[in-house]
Write a protein that holds these residues in place. Structure first.
Motif, mmCIF file in Angstrom:
data_model
loop_
_atom_site.group_PDB
_atom_site.id
_atom_site.type_symbol
_atom_site.label_atom_id
_atom_site.label_comp_id
_atom_site.label_asym_id
_atom_site.label_seq_id
_atom_site.Cartn_x
_atom_site.Cartn_y
_atom_site.Cartn_z
ATOM 1 N N ILE A 154 0.841 -1.202 0.000
ATOM 2 C CA ILE A 154 0.000 0.000 0.000
ATOM 3 C C ILE A 154 0.874 1.250 0.000
ATOM 4 C CG2 ILE A 154 -1.622 1.352 1.379
ATOM 5 C CD1 ILE A 154 -2.957 -1.233 2.199
ATOM 6 N N LEU A 155 1.907 1.262 0.837
ATOM 7 C CA LEU A 155 2.810 2.417 0.878
ATOM 8 C C LEU A 155 3.478 2.626 -0.478
ATOM 9 C CD1 LEU A 155 4.240 4.638 2.495
ATOM 10 C CD2 LEU A 155 5.954 2.934 3.161
ATOM 11 N N ALA A 156 3.852 1.537 -1.157
ATOM 12 C CA ALA A 156 4.496 1.650 -2.465
ATOM 13 C C ALA A 156 3.569 2.304 -3.479
ATOM 14 C CB ALA A 156 4.917 0.258 -2.958
ATOM 15 N N VAL A 157 2.306 1.917 -3.480
ATOM 16 C CA VAL A 157 1.340 2.499 -4.415
ATOM 17 C C VAL A 157 1.124 3.976 -4.101
ATOM 18 C CG1 VAL A 157 -1.071 2.439 -5.184
ATOM 19 C CG2 VAL A 157 0.202 0.307 -4.901
ATOM 20 N N GLY A 181 -2.427 8.819 -2.806
ATOM 21 C CA GLY A 181 -1.158 9.218 -3.387
ATOM 22 C C GLY A 181 -1.257 10.288 -4.444
ATOM 23 N N THR A 182 -2.381 10.337 -5.160
ATOM 24 C CA THR A 182 -2.463 11.235 -6.310
ATOM 25 C C THR A 182 -3.350 12.460 -6.103
ATOM 26 O OG1 THR A 182 -4.347 10.013 -7.253
ATOM 27 C CG2 THR A 182 -2.131 9.296 -7.897
ATOM 28 N N SER A 183 -4.306 12.402 -5.191
ATOM 29 C CA SER A 183 -5.371 13.409 -5.183
ATOM 30 C C SER A 183 -5.563 14.106 -3.853
ATOM 31 C CB SER A 183 -6.705 12.751 -5.600
ATOM 32 O OG SER A 183 -6.565 12.029 -6.797
ATOM 33 N N THR A 184 -4.582 14.035 -2.969
ATOM 34 C CA THR A 184 -4.747 14.685 -1.664
ATOM 35 C C THR A 184 -3.580 15.637 -1.390
ATOM 36 O OG1 THR A 184 -3.712 12.783 -0.540
ATOM 37 C CG2 THR A 184 -6.114 12.779 -0.740
ATOM 38 N N PHE A 185 -2.562 15.160 -0.686
ATOM 39 C CA PHE A 185 -1.502 16.078 -0.235
ATOM 40 C C PHE A 185 -0.644 16.606 -1.373
ATOM 41 C CE2 PHE A 185 -0.054 11.711 0.205
ATOM 42 C CZ PHE A 185 1.238 11.706 -0.303
ATOM 43 N N THR A 186 -0.441 15.834 -2.445
ATOM 44 C CA THR A 186 0.359 16.357 -3.555
ATOM 45 C C THR A 186 -0.429 17.342 -4.407
ATOM 46 O OG1 THR A 186 -0.245 14.522 -5.023
ATOM 47 C CG2 THR A 186 1.725 14.251 -3.679
ATOM 48 N N ALA A 238 0.088 18.363 4.635
ATOM 49 C CA ALA A 238 0.434 17.175 3.851
ATOM 50 C C ALA A 238 0.723 15.991 4.764
ATOM 51 C CB ALA A 238 1.629 17.472 2.956
ATOM 52 N N ALA A 239 1.488 16.229 5.838
ATOM 53 C CA ALA A 239 1.798 15.147 6.776
ATOM 54 C C ALA A 239 0.527 14.618 7.437
ATOM 55 C CB ALA A 239 2.784 15.649 7.835
ATOM 56 N N THR A 240 -0.397 15.512 7.729
ATOM 57 C CA THR A 240 -1.669 15.097 8.329
ATOM 58 C C THR A 240 -2.454 14.200 7.379
ATOM 59 O OG1 THR A 240 -1.781 17.137 9.627
ATOM 60 C CG2 THR A 240 -3.837 15.917 9.319
ATOM 61 N N MET A 241 -2.570 14.632 6.134
ATOM 62 C CA MET A 241 -3.311 13.840 5.155
ATOM 63 C C MET A 241 -2.663 12.482 4.934
ATOM 64 S SD MET A 241 -4.221 16.626 2.195
ATOM 65 C CE MET A 241 -4.434 18.353 2.603
ATOM 66 N N PHE A 242 -1.346 12.488 4.740
ATOM 67 C CA PHE A 242 -0.626 11.238 4.497
ATOM 68 C C PHE A 242 -0.728 10.309 5.702
ATOM 69 C CE2 PHE A 242 3.348 8.804 4.923
ATOM 70 C CZ PHE A 242 3.268 8.026 3.770
ATOM 71 N N GLY A 243 -0.487 10.850 6.888
ATOM 72 C CA GLY A 243 -0.510 10.019 8.089
ATOM 73 C C GLY A 243 -1.872 9.414 8.359
ATOM 74 N N LEU A 244 -2.917 10.234 8.325
ATOM 75 C CA LEU A 244 -4.265 9.719 8.588
ATOM 76 C C LEU A 244 -4.696 8.733 7.508
ATOM 77 C CD1 LEU A 244 -6.137 12.930 9.827
ATOM 78 C CD2 LEU A 244 -5.264 11.019 11.193
ATOM 79 N N GLY A 245 -4.367 9.039 6.262
ATOM 80 C CA GLY A 245 -4.729 8.140 5.172
ATOM 81 C C GLY A 245 -4.053 6.787 5.306
ATOM 82 N N MET A 246 -2.761 6.786 5.625
ATOM 83 C CA MET A 246 -2.043 5.525 5.780
ATOM 84 C C MET A 246 -2.537 4.753 7.003
ATOM 85 S SD MET A 246 -0.056 4.887 3.304
ATOM 86 C CE MET A 246 0.646 3.442 4.116
ATOM 87 N N LEU A 247 -2.884 5.465 8.071
ATOM 88 C CA LEU A 247 -3.437 4.782 9.244
ATOM 89 C C LEU A 247 -4.714 4.038 8.875
ATOM 90 C CD1 LEU A 247 -2.949 7.336 12.176
ATOM 91 C CD2 LEU A 247 -1.938 5.053 11.961
ATOM 92 N N TRP A 248 -5.578 4.705 8.121
ATOM 93 C CA TRP A 248 -6.835 4.057 7.741
ATOM 94 C C TRP A 248 -6.579 2.859 6.830
ATOM 95 C CZ3 TRP A 248 -11.774 3.724 9.067
ATOM 96 C CH2 TRP A 248 -12.616 3.038 8.196
#
Length: 484
Positions: free
Chosen positions: A98-101, A147-152, A186-196
C-alpha cells in the motif's frame, strides 16, 4: 426570483453534469437560466459576462493545462511513469504494497504528471502488487487516491497541480505559499490516510479477505467512447477521449532518467519562484499594453510554466530514442488539454455571471459573515462549491472568481498574509470534491473494476476526512502564528 434562479441553475449544472452532459454546454445554459430569473439581458450576459470570465481564465491558466498534459503524455509514452511505479514497488516490496502504491502516485503527480495519466499506469501496477500481497482489490482506489489526489494536489508547497495554481493570481502568491503550513497539512493527510489503509488491510486480512482473482474484472476507459468520456465530465486535467494507448517503448529508461524530469519540475519551480522572478525588473507590467498588472499576480503562474517547459525539454533530451513518434505524443497531450481547460474556464464564466447578479450580493455578505473571519469563510466556500460541482478546480474557480478580491481585501484589513488564504483555498477545494459524482472517482473505480459500494467508504476515509482535519489544524495555526 433571482435567488431561486441561482439555486435552480446550480442544481441543473450539478445534476446534468453527473448524467454526463458536457460542461461546455451546461455552463452557459445554466448561467443564462440564472440571468433570466434575475431579469438580466441574455445575450449581453452571455457575451459580456460569461465569455469575458471564460476568456480571462483561459488567458491566465491555459499554458498550465497545455504544458501539463504534454508533459504527462511524454512521461507515459517514454515509459518513465511505469519505471517510477515499478521502482517504488521494488524498493519497498510487497510487504509494504500500500505504501508503495501511495508513494508512486505521490511522486508522479507532484512531479507534474496528469492525474489520469497516473491512473492508467498505477492501476495495473497496484493490481500486481495487491495480488502478490493478497490485499483486497477494493482498497486499490483508496490507495491511489491518497497518493495522487490529496496532499500532492493541494498541500505540498510547490505542487504544479492546477488546484495549487488557481489561487496565485488572486492573492499574488507563488506555488510555495505557506510552505510550513502546507507541509503540516500534507503530513496530516498522508498520516491519517495511511493509518486508515493499514487498519482496513489488517482488518480484512484478519477476516480472511484477500485479493480475489476470480471476480477481478478490471475495466478500461481508454477506448475513448462517448460513455467513457462522460465519466470525466468534470475532469480537472485530462480528456479521456484523447488518452489513447500509450506508445510502446522496447527498452525502458533507467530509474535516473525516469525520475530526472520530475526533479527538474520541482527545482526549476523553486528557483523561479524564490530567486529569479523576485530579482527581475517587471515594472513594465503596470502599463496597459501588458494588462496593467503586477509581478505578484503573474509570477506564480510563470514559475510553473517555466518549470514544466524545462522538464519537457529535459525529458525529450533523455528519452528521444524512446519517443519514435514524438509529434504524435505531443499532439495527443496538447489535444488532451483542451476539453478540461475549456470546461473549467466555462465554470469560471458561470461564476462571473452569478457574481454579477443582484441576489449574489446577499449570498456574498452571508458567506463573508461566517464566524471566524475571511480564512474560515474561504474554507467553507471552497468546500461547498467543490462538493456541489464535483470538481476541485471548478469549485475553487467559481469561489475565487466571485469573491477572491473580497477575501484578499478582508484579509489585508485583518492583517492576514495572503499565503494563508492560498493554502486554505487549495486544501479546501480538495475535500468534498470527492463526493460520488466526481469524474475522477468514477473513472478510477472503473479502471480498478470496483464499485462505489465496495470502495467508496475507504475513499472518503483517505480523500475527504484527512484534508478536512488538515484544514482544522492549519487554520488555527495560521491564526496563532500567521503564515509560515
Amino acid at each position: 426570483m433571482g435567488l431561486i434562479g441561482m439555486i435552480l441553475s446550480l442544481a441543473l449544472l450539478i445534476g446534468l453534469a453527473f448524467r454526463g452532459w458536457s460542461v461546455l454546454v451546461l455552463a452557459p445554459l445554466t448561467a443564462m437560466v440564472a440571468a433570466l430569473f434575475s431579469g438580466y439581458p441574455l445575450l449581453a450576459s452571455w457575451t459580456q459576462l460569461f465569455m469575458v470570465g471564460t476568456a480571462d481564465f483561459l488567458g491566465r491558466f491555459f499554458p498550465l493545462f497545455l504544458l501539463g498534459a504534454i508533459f504527462g503524455r511524454l512521461m507515459n509514452d517514454s515509459g518513465s511513469v511505469r519505471v517510477i511505479a515499478d521502482t517504488m514497488i521494488r524498493w519497498l516490496g510487497t510487504e509494504r504494497a500500500i505504501l508503495a502504491v501511495v508513494l508512486a502516485g505521490a511522486l508522479v503527480t507532484y512531479g507534474g504528471v496528469s492525474l489520469f495519466v497516473a491512473f492508467f499506469v498505477l492501476v495495473p501496477m497496484a493490481r500486481e502488487v495487491f495480488i502478490a500481497a493478497d490485499i483486497p482489490r477494493r482498497l486499490m482506489p483508496a490507495a491511489i487516491v491518497l497518493g495522487t489526489s490529496t496532499f500532492t494536489m493541494s498541500a505540498l508547497p510547490g505542487s504544479p497541480a492546477i488546484q495549487n495554481a488557481i489561487p496565485m493570481p488572486f492573492f499574488g502568491t507563488t506555488p510555495f505559499a505557506a510552505p510550513g503550513l502546507g507541509l503540516i497539512a500534507a503530513a496530516t493527510m498522508f498520516g491519517l490516510g495511511m493509518l486508515w489503509l493499514s487498519h482496513a488491510c489488517r482488518s480484512a486480512q484478519g477476516k480472511g479477505e484477500g485479493f480475489s482473482v476470480d471476480d477481478d474484472a478490471p475495466h478500461s476507459v481508454l477506448s475513448g467512447t462517448e460513455s467513457d468520456r462522460s465519466r470525466g465530465a468534470l475532469a480537472d486535467e485530462f480528456d479521456l477521449a484523447e488518452a489513447g494507448e500509450p506508445s510502446s517503448t522496447e527498452a525502458p529508461p533507467s530509474p535516473f532518467a525516469a525520475f530526472a524530469p520530475l526533479v527538474v519540475v520541482t527545482v526549476v519551480n523553486l528557483v523561479m519562484s524564490l530567486l529569479v522572478l523576485p530579482r527581475m525588473d517587471l515594472a513594465y507590467l503596470a502599463e496597459p499594453e501588458w494588462g496593467s498588472t503586477f509581478m505578484a499576480a503573474v509570477a506564480g503562474v510563470w514559475s510553473v510554466i517555466v518549470a514544466l517547459a524545462a522538464a519537457i525539454v529535459v525529458l525529450i533530451l533523455l528519452h528521444r530514442a524512446r519517443l519514435p513518434r514524438l509529434r504524435d505524443s505531443v499532439d495527443a497531450g496538447a489535444h488532451a488539454s483542451v476539453i478540461p481547460a475549456l470546461s473549467v474556464a466555462c465554470l469560471a464564466g458561470f461564476g462571473s455571471v452569478i457574481a454579477a447578479l443582484p441576489p449574489f450580493h446577499y449570498i456574498r455578505e452571508q458567506v463573508l459573515a461566517v464566524p471566524g473571519g475571511p480564512v474560515v469563510s474561504l474554507a467553507v466556500a471552497t468546500n461547498v462549491l467543490a462538493g456541489l460541482t464535483g470538481s476541485a478546480s471548478g469549485g475553487l474557480t467559481i469561489a475565487l472568481d466571485a469573491m477572491g478580491s473580497l477575501y484578499k481585501a478582508a484579509a489585508e484589513a485583518a492583517g492576514i498574509n495572503p499565503s494563508l488564504l492560498h493554502r486554505v483555498a487549495a486544501i479546501g477545494s480538495g475535500t468534498l470534491d470527492m463526493l460520488p459524482h466526481n469524474g475522477a472517482i468514477v473513472t478510477l473505480l472503473g479502471l480498478c473494476g470496483a464499485t462505489h459500494r465496495e470502495s467508496y467508504r475507504d475513499i472518503v476515509a483517505v480523500g475527504i476526512l484527512p484534508p478536512i482535519v488538515a484544514l482544522l489544524i492549519i487554520i488555527p495555526l495560521g491564526a496563532l502564528f500567521g503564515s509560515f
